[in-house]
Each structure stands twice: as structure tokens, then as C-alpha cells.
Design an enzyme around this catalytic site. Structure first.
Site, mmCIF file in Angstrom:
data_model
loop_
_atom_site.group_PDB
_atom_site.id
_atom_site.type_symbol
_atom_site.label_atom_id
_atom_site.label_comp_id
_atom_site.label_asym_id
_atom_site.label_seq_id
_atom_site.Cartn_x
_atom_site.Cartn_y
_atom_site.Cartn_z
ATOM 1 N N ARG A 270 0.807 -1.211 0.000
ATOM 2 C CA ARG A 270 0.000 0.000 0.000
ATOM 3 C C ARG A 270 0.850 1.276 0.000
ATOM 4 N NH1 ARG A 270 -3.668 -2.239 4.923
ATOM 5 N NH2 ARG A 270 -1.760 -3.473 5.211
ATOM 6 N N THR B 19 0.648 -12.243 9.602
ATOM 7 C CA THR B 19 1.318 -11.897 10.868
ATOM 8 C C THR B 19 1.466 -13.105 11.802
ATOM 9 O OG1 THR B 19 -0.846 -11.111 11.648
ATOM 10 C CG2 THR B 19 0.703 -9.448 10.876
ATOM 11 N N GLY C 42 6.361 -3.622 12.939
ATOM 12 C CA GLY C 42 7.402 -2.642 12.602
ATOM 13 C C GLY C 42 6.871 -1.342 12.039
ATOM 14 N N ASP C 43 5.558 -1.237 11.861
ATOM 15 C CA ASP C 43 5.002 -0.045 11.206
ATOM 16 C C ASP C 43 4.228 0.863 12.164
ATOM 17 O OD1 ASP C 43 2.642 -1.473 11.595
ATOM 18 O OD2 ASP C 43 2.039 -1.500 9.496
ATOM 19 N N GLU D 56 -10.625 -9.123 11.610
ATOM 20 C CA GLU D 56 -10.046 -8.172 10.663
ATOM 21 C C GLU D 56 -11.155 -7.419 9.938
ATOM 22 O OE1 GLU D 56 -6.582 -7.400 10.209
ATOM 23 O OE2 GLU D 56 -7.059 -8.269 12.146
ATOM 24 N N ASN E 126 0.464 2.270 6.751
ATOM 25 C CA ASN E 126 0.305 1.395 5.587
ATOM 26 C C ASN E 126 0.479 2.137 4.270
ATOM 27 O OD1 ASN E 126 -0.355 -0.822 7.265
ATOM 28 N ND2 ASN E 126 -2.461 -0.092 7.400
ATOM 29 N N ASN F 215 33.794 23.462 -0.300
ATOM 30 C CA ASN F 215 34.497 22.376 0.397
ATOM 31 C C ASN F 215 34.728 21.157 -0.482
ATOM 32 O OD1 ASN F 215 31.690 21.967 0.359
ATOM 33 N ND2 ASN F 215 31.802 20.546 2.066
ATOM 34 N N TYR F 216 34.133 21.112 -1.661
ATOM 35 C CA TYR F 216 34.136 19.877 -2.449
ATOM 36 C C TYR F 216 34.813 20.127 -3.783
ATOM 37 C CZ TYR F 216 32.125 15.631 -4.539
ATOM 38 O OH TYR F 216 31.924 14.414 -5.145
ATOM 39 N N ALA G 41 35.182 42.350 0.568
ATOM 40 C CA ALA G 41 33.983 41.884 -0.136
ATOM 41 C C ALA G 41 34.369 41.313 -1.489
ATOM 42 C CB ALA G 41 33.008 43.036 -0.313
#
Ligand code: UD1
Ligand code: CA
Length: 443
Positions: free
Chosen positions: A16, A85, A108-109, A162, A235, A360-361, A397
Site C-alpha cells: 500500500r 502476521t 514494525g510499522d 479483521e 500502511n 568544500n568539495y 567583499a
């Protein structure tokens, strides 16, 4: 060691959600959905946690191991294929090394469940004694999608139906099953083989265990969730959004209670595990990610983005349209407008002018920069890392400080690329006035 086992069920496909990401790994304020459930479980100091996943559950297990660390033994059970379940609990119980003790089953949800509620359920089950089960119930204004609790003539729980299997009368019930159960382990083991898949989904429902407990003469004690909000199961992405609001409200309330002035809680996003000191003001539309640390008396926002590893020491200011990542702003230092700070350490009483960028990269690696105490970084300065603006130094600046420029303390540098101006310790106004700023292309 505690004899409590917590089974966390996470083998469902989460269809879902309409997402390729496993349901329990969707992010929620700095933690995956599953992480919130695990944190509540860990507060109970269980002997072990058994995580039930489907055959593709390696990424879920990896995330769970990182979250749990060495705080608790974590076992994984694979349910293959996921057939409901009840079947998930059977798979989980195969991994439980002991015969006795208590098994707390969580889905777990359900990220809103509090450890205090779980503890209440365990105590109710324990008071009911050997052979019993504890069942949490919740009265929901909108019970859509949840199993309905069935009670007998004397008000005793006799089962759960259910929603898909409810008749019209049963569907009217608003007492629902949040999905929290505490079982006497040996009694559960006896009942699991009796579950059947004779229902509308052709699945083995854990909810049917209740009826079998009743029939077997085991006591079923039920306990109502005081805060029905905790029953929320996720869900769909819509429900993920709803629980996010609820968790966000809890986090904001905690900071407000600690003396943090959040000007407009409805437009402020703060992840879990963020520290903020007293009398700090967080202005609207600011986003503070997990692990951010802010001292006392600071000012943040509006529209500030503080990412992982950002630290503001006492009295520091991070103003509008600034992004900061893995950087520290020292006490009393100010970065007020339109700047990016990545991998930077600013000392105390530094002023960073509007539109300053710490580059920085270099496309491959990230490099650090430092700015010493009392330094003044002029508006629009570009600092290419690695670099260091020493104590008391000034950039004019628009200065572009190329990689590894060797500025000395108190010096003033200006131009593109920036070079030292004659003399020393100029004020920023002097150096940005134009005439002294070298414009040449060569270094
Ligand atoms: C379930 C309950 C319902 C309850 C609701 C609360 C059952 C039969 N129904 O319905 O009574 O009101 O939760 O939110 O238990 N899972 C597995 N293996 C499986 C199926 C599911 O591990 O084969 C896991 C899922 O990953 C999920 C949890 O069990 O974490 C619940 O499954 P889900 O499909 O979400 O059940 P609901 O339909 O919500
Ligand atoms: Ca669910």
C-alpha cells in the site's frame, strides 16, 4: 539477562506504500520508521530482539543492526514467503532460543508507540500469570483498516476480527487492535500451529491467537491505550505523513518545555536527537536535521537549513537562507545571510558577511577550512578549501581565497584571486572600498 523477547514484524511487502523502498525503511524525522519502534523496544531492556523480515530483508537487517548497535542482542528470522502476521510470529519464534519467558510482539510499522505503554502491557500480562496473554486495545474515532475487538456477554475479550472479515455489525465497532501483544511464550508456541488461513486474505492472522487463547482457557487481559494516537499503523504514504506530524509535535513540545523559543512550531522541522540550549530562538521555516547541536542564546533562521554535524556554540547566529553541514560556529559568531558552510570550524566572535561560500568539495573529496577568533569575512567571499582565515584576519567583499592561501593573522586580503594588501590589519570598509582591490587574473 532479561527473559523478555521482543519480536518485531517487518516481513510484510508494504504494497500500500506504492514504493520500491521497504516500508519500514521510510525516513521519519531522522530515523527510519522501524527505528522508532526499535527505540521504544530498547527502553524495555529486553533480553533480545528478534527481527522478522522477508527473504529480501538484508537491507532492513543492516539498518536495524546499525540502530541497535551493542545495546541489545538482535536476532533475525526470515519468513519465506510472508503469509501473514501469525506466520511471521511462527518464523520469529523459531529463532527464539529459550522455551519460557514472555514474548512481546510489535509490528514494525507503528512508530508512535511509547515504551511506557508497552511496559504497562507487560505488567498486566505478568499479573495475569503463566499461560496468559496481554492484549492492547485502542478506541479510535476512525477505525478504518484496523481489526475490531470482539467482546462476550460479560465484556471479556473473545477475539479480533479483521476489517475485511467483519460483518456489518462488527464493522461498526470502534474498539480496535493496535497490534501490541504480550504472550506467555510456551502458551504461544502451543497455539501457533492451530492458526489457519481460512479468511478473506488467505493469510495466517496473529489476531486469531486471541480466540485460541480464550478456548484453551488461558487468560486474556486487555488494556486500553491511554493515548489512542499510539495505535497508528503506517500502511500508506499518507499515513506516514500523519505520524510524522504527531512525532514532530512531540519533538517540538519537548524543546519548548526546555526553554527553546520556537517562534512558529507549525513551520519548524526538527528531527530526533537534536540538542538546543535555553533561550535560543528558532525562527520560522528552519530545518534542523538529526544530530544538530545548538547552544544557549543562539538565533537560527528564518529559513535556515542545519544538516548533520552542524554545531552552534552559545550566542551564535545563523541567519536566513544559510545552509550549514558538518561545521561549528563558535561562541558569539555570526553568519547572518545567504551563506554555505561545509566542513568549517569558526572560532569565537567571527563575522561572516552575506553570501559567503565555503567551497568544500573539489568533485572528489571534501576539504576542511578554519576561521580564527575575531576574523572578518567580507560579503561574497569565496573560500576554496582546504583553507584557513587566521585570527583577526579580514577578507574584502568579493574576495576569492584560492585553495591553501597563506593568510597571516590580522592580514587583509582582497581580490580575485585574493592577495594580501599592503600594511596590515585594515578594516573591512577600507579594503572593500575599491581602489586597493587587485583585479588581476594571475595569482
Ligand atoms: C494488522 C492487524 C490488525 C491491526 C493492524 C494495526 C493482523 C492480521 N492484523 O493489520 O488487526 O488492527 O495491524 O496496525 O495482524 N508482517 C509480516 N509478515 C506478514 C505480514 C505482515 O512480518 O506476512 C508485518 C508487516 O511488515 C507489518 C506488520 O506485520 O509490520 C503488520 O502487517 P500489516 O500488513 O501492516 O497488517 P495490517 O493490515 O495493518
Ligand atoms: Ca499495518
Amino acid at each position: 539477562m532479561s527473559s523478555l523477547t521482543v519480536l518485531v514484524l517487518a516481513a510484510g511487502q508494504g504494497k500500500r506504500m506504492k514504493s520500491a523502498v521497504p516500508k519500514v525503511l521510510h525516513g521519519l524525522l531522522g530515523r527510519p520508521l522501524l527505528g522508532w519502534v526499535l527505540e521504544s523496544a530498547l527502553e524495555l531492556k529486553p533480553g533480545r530482539i528478534v527481527l522478522v523480515t522477508g527473504p529480501d530483508g538484508d537491507p532492513i537487517e543492516k539498518v536495524a543492526r546499525e540502530l541497535v548497535g551493542d545495546r541489545c542482542e538482535l536476532l533475525r528470522a526470515v519468513q519465506n514467503p510472508p503469509r501473514g502476521t501469525g506466520d511471521a510470529v511462527r518464523a520469529g519464534m523459531d529463532a527464539v532460543p529459550t522455551e519460557d519467558g514472555v514474548v512481546l510482539v510489535l509490528y514494525g510499522d507503528m512508530p508512535l508507540v511509547r515504551a511506557s505503554s508497552l511496559d504497562g502491557l507487560l505488567q498486566a500480562q505478568s499479573a495475569a500469570g503463566v499461560g496468559s496473554m496481554g492484549l492492547m486495545t485502542a478506541e479510535l474515532a476512525d477505525p478504518t483498516g484496523y481489526g475490531r475487538i470482539q467482546r462476550g456477554d460479560e465484556g471479556q475479550v473473545i477475539g479480533i476480527v479483521e476489517e475485511r472479515d467483519c460483518n456489518d455489525e462488527q464493522r461498526l465497532g470502534y474498539e480496535t487492535n493496535p497490534g501490541l501483544y504480550a504472550f506467555d511464550a510456551p502458551a504461544l508456541r502451543k497455539i501457533l500451529p492451530q492458526l489457519s488461513s481460512d479468511n478473506s486474505q488467505g493469510e495466517y492472522y496473529l489476531t486469531d491467537a486471541v480466540e485460541f487463547f480464550v478456548k484453551a482457557g488461558g487468560r486474556v487481559v486487555d488494556l486500553i491505550l491511554e493515548d489512542a494516537e499510539e495505535a497508528a499503523g503506517v500502511n500508506s504514504l499518507e499515513q506516514l505523513g500523519e505520524v510524522r506530524w504527531a512525532l514532530q509535535a512531540r519533538i517540538l513540545e519537548q524543546h519548548l518545555a526546555n526553554g527553546v523559543r520556537i517562534e512558529d512550531p507549525s513551520t519548524t522541522m526538527i528531527d530526533c536527537e537534536v540538542e538546543i540550549g535555553q533561550d535560543t530562538v528558532i525562527q520560522p521555516f528552519s530545518v534542523l536535521r538529526k544530530g544538530v547541536k545548538i547552544g544557549a542564546g543562539c538565533e537560527v533562521g528564518p529559513f535556515a537549513h542545519m544538516r548533520t554535524g552542524a554545531v552552534l556554540e552559545d550566542g551564535a547566529v545563523l541567519g536566513n537562507f544559510c545552509e550549514i553541514k558538518n561545521s561549528t560556529i563558535g561562541p558569539g559568531s555570526k553568519v547572518k545571510h545567504l551563506s554555505y558552510l561545509g566542513d568549517v570550524t569558526l572560532g569565537s566572535k567571527v563575522n561572516v558577511g552575506a553570501g559567503t561560500i565555503f567551497a568544500n568539495y573539489d568533485g572528489k573529496v571534501k576539504h576542511p577550512s578554519t576561521v580564527g577568533d575575531g576574523a572578518f569575512v567580507g560579503s561574497g567571499t569565496l573560500i576554496v578549501a582546504p583553507n584557513a582565515v587566521p585570527e583577526g584576519a579580514t577578507t574584502a567583499a568579493g574576495a576569492v581565497l584560492t585553495k591553501g592561501a597563506k593568510m597571516g593573522p590580522g592580514e587583509v586580503w582582497a581580490g580575485v584571486p585574493a592577495r594580501r594588501l599592503g600594511g596590515s590589519a585594515k578594516t573591512a570598509e577600507d579594503s572593500s572600498s575599491g581602489s586597493q582591490v587587485p583585479q588581476s587574473e594571475e595569482g
